[in-house]
Write an enzyme that holds these catalytic residues in place. Structure first.
Site, PDB file in Angstrom:
ATOM      1  N   GLY A 137       0.795  -1.223   0.000  1.00  0.00           N
ATOM      2  CA  GLY A 137       0.000   0.000   0.000  1.00  0.00           C
ATOM      3  C   GLY A 137       0.822   1.264   0.000  1.00  0.00           C
ATOM      4  O   GLY A 137       1.463   1.616  -0.976  1.00  0.00           O
ATOM      5  N   GLY A 138       0.786   1.990   1.129  1.00  0.00           N
ATOM      6  CA  GLY A 138       1.426   3.294   1.198  1.00  0.00           C
ATOM      7  C   GLY A 138       0.466   4.403   0.808  1.00  0.00           C
ATOM      8  O   GLY A 138      -0.677   4.168   0.398  1.00  0.00           O
ATOM      9  N   GLU A 191      -3.830   3.405   3.990  1.00  0.00           N
ATOM     10  CA  GLU A 191      -3.977   4.782   4.462  1.00  0.00           C
ATOM     11  C   GLU A 191      -5.188   5.451   3.795  1.00  0.00           C
ATOM     12  O   GLU A 191      -5.044   6.018   2.725  1.00  0.00           O
ATOM     13  CB  GLU A 191      -2.704   5.566   4.169  1.00  0.00           C
ATOM     14  CG  GLU A 191      -1.444   4.963   4.799  1.00  0.00           C
ATOM     15  CD  GLU A 191      -0.203   5.791   4.567  1.00  0.00           C
ATOM     16  OE1 GLU A 191      -0.318   7.038   4.410  1.00  0.00           O
ATOM     17  OE2 GLU A 191       0.890   5.221   4.537  1.00  0.00           O
TER      18      GLU A 191
END
Length: 434
Positions: A137-138, A191
């Site tokens: 993700g990130g 996030e």
């Protein structure tokens, strides 16, 4: 121990905590060689190509010897929520020359595994106690987590695809199992559930409950894969500092129970999305901070504990970079002043690695300021302001983590340190020096 006896012991540990897929064996493997505190570092997919920082850099500057865990960032999800490599060349195809390879030997054409993953494999051979996770993700890679978590079927398919790609090591275009053994677990960097992070992310109000369900699916499949491989696979996640995002997106106590440990955002409290200069990672709220609600490491840690997080599973994030503003009013040494916008940066405006910020002092125009009570430092030249952590502040944070009996520190990201390893040395001293 035979496979049958090992599996029985694993299952007994699982059932002892009331889960069908125990967290306790993973926690047993989270003792990192007898150390009471973990040091987790993110190494990014683009560190080598964009910043000229190969995995070998972590050996040469002393970082690797001081890490307990390394997160490789990032694997991505497609629109259906399946795990994919966003850059196969960087991940496993690029041939690394001898002078940049961990083992000092150049990659050869046709070998089964090359690129960053092969370098991480070599790093584990050199440091056998190091546990390496694939981070998914990130900030820019969380668009489709909500799709992955939406239904029992989508959760099962997502986890299966991630295990197949990253743990079984079945990389597209490579021999079957080419990357098997590189990763010891999976780190989720969504996030944020139920809260839009980057523009365009899919967000649903049921993300909060679905995130917990996704963790349970991970635990189930990781347990089964671990039985097959006679190995414990860990599960971690990056959790927010923002209390509204925490409450909207996480069943906090249950999330922590399912995780081996969590890494907690300890930075980006302020940045150039605001026009007023401020600290981005202070331990305590500085005197005169004009923002409401205030943010600090102490506030964030307490918020997680109040919501049911056990101290030993909180791994507090620390930054190896600074946030900067320009056009700053020349008062109060630049702190809490209006600006005209983001300071120019090497990779993005308002952002700079410590190893670059350090050189600003040598030019003679910047002065270093420090607030030892709040725990933050900054540079100011009368116009441009950079808030950052230097070795002194990282040692201070290490002591804070140790004194509060937290689980350790997490670093974003390892390519920001100097060739001398000044930041890791400061952090290590704070975490371990008595």
């Amino acid at each position: 121990m035979s496979m049958k006896r090992w599996g029985a012991a694993f299952l007994a540990g699982a059932l002892s905590v009331g889960l069908s897929v125990a967290a306790s064996p993973a926690q047993a493997h989270d003792r990192h060689g007898g150390s009471a505190v973990r040091t987790v570092g993110y190494y990014t997919q683009w560190s080598f190509a964009d910043r000229g920082i190969p995995v070998r850099y972590l050996v040469e500057n002393g970082t690797a010897a001081k890490l307990t865990h390394l997160n490789y960032a990032f694997g991505l999800l497609d629109e259906q929520g399946r795990c994919v490599s966003s850059d196969p060349v960087a991940d496993y195809q690029r041939q690394i020359p001898a002078d940049q390879a961990v083992n000092g030997r150049a990659d050869r054409p046709g070998q089964a595994l090359a690129g960053n993953l092969n370098q991480l494999k070599q790093l584990k051979q050199k440091f056998p106690k190091l546990r390496v996770y694939i981070s998914l993700g990130g900030w820019t890679g969380s668009a489709y987590f909500s799709n992955a978590a939406l239904t029992p079927q989508s959760r099962a398919a997502h986890v299966k695809s991630c295990i197949d790609l990253w743990l079984k090591g079945n990389l597209p275009g490579a021999p079957a199992g080419a990357a098997k053994g590189v990763f010891d677990g999976i780190d989720l960097d969504w996030e944020w559930p139920s809260t839009e992070g980057n523009a365009g992310n899919v967000v649903r109000p049921e993300d909060k409950q679905n995130f917990t369900a996704l963790l349970r699916e991970y635990r189930t499949q990781l347990f089964k894969q671990g039985l097959k491989d006679r190995k414990v696979y860990d599960l971690t996640a990056f959790l927010p500092a923002n209390r509204d995002a925490l409450d909207r997106g996480y069943e906090v106590a249950e999330v922590y129970r399912l995780l081996t440990f969590a890494t907690v955002q300890g930075y980006d409290y302020h940045g150039t999305w605001e026009r007023t200069t401020n600290q981005q990672s202070a331990l305590r709220v500085p005197e005169g901070d004009p923002t409401t609600p205030p943010d600090s490491g102490e506030i964030v840690v307490d918020a997680h504990i109040q919501r049911g997080a056990p101290r030993h599973k909180i791994t507090l994030g620390v930054p190896y970079y600074g946030r900067g503003w320009t056009g700053v009013t020349n008062r109060n040494n630049g702190l809490f002043q209006q600006s005209t916008g983001a300071a120019p940066g090497t990779y993005e405006a308002g952002f700079e690695d410590y190893r670059t910020l350090k050189t600003l002092l040598a030019g003679g125009t910047y002065r270093l300021y420090r607030d030892p009570e709040a725990g933050h430092a900054w540079l100011f030249d009368g116009t441009t302001f950079w808030n950052y952590d230097d070795p002194i502040e990282l040692e201070r944070k290490g002591r804070f983590i140790r004194d509060r009996k937290l689980g350790g520190a997490m670093i974003w990201s390892l390519d920001g340190d100097t060739p001398q390893g000044e930041l890791i040395n400061g952090l290590h001293a704070g975490l371990h020096r008595r």
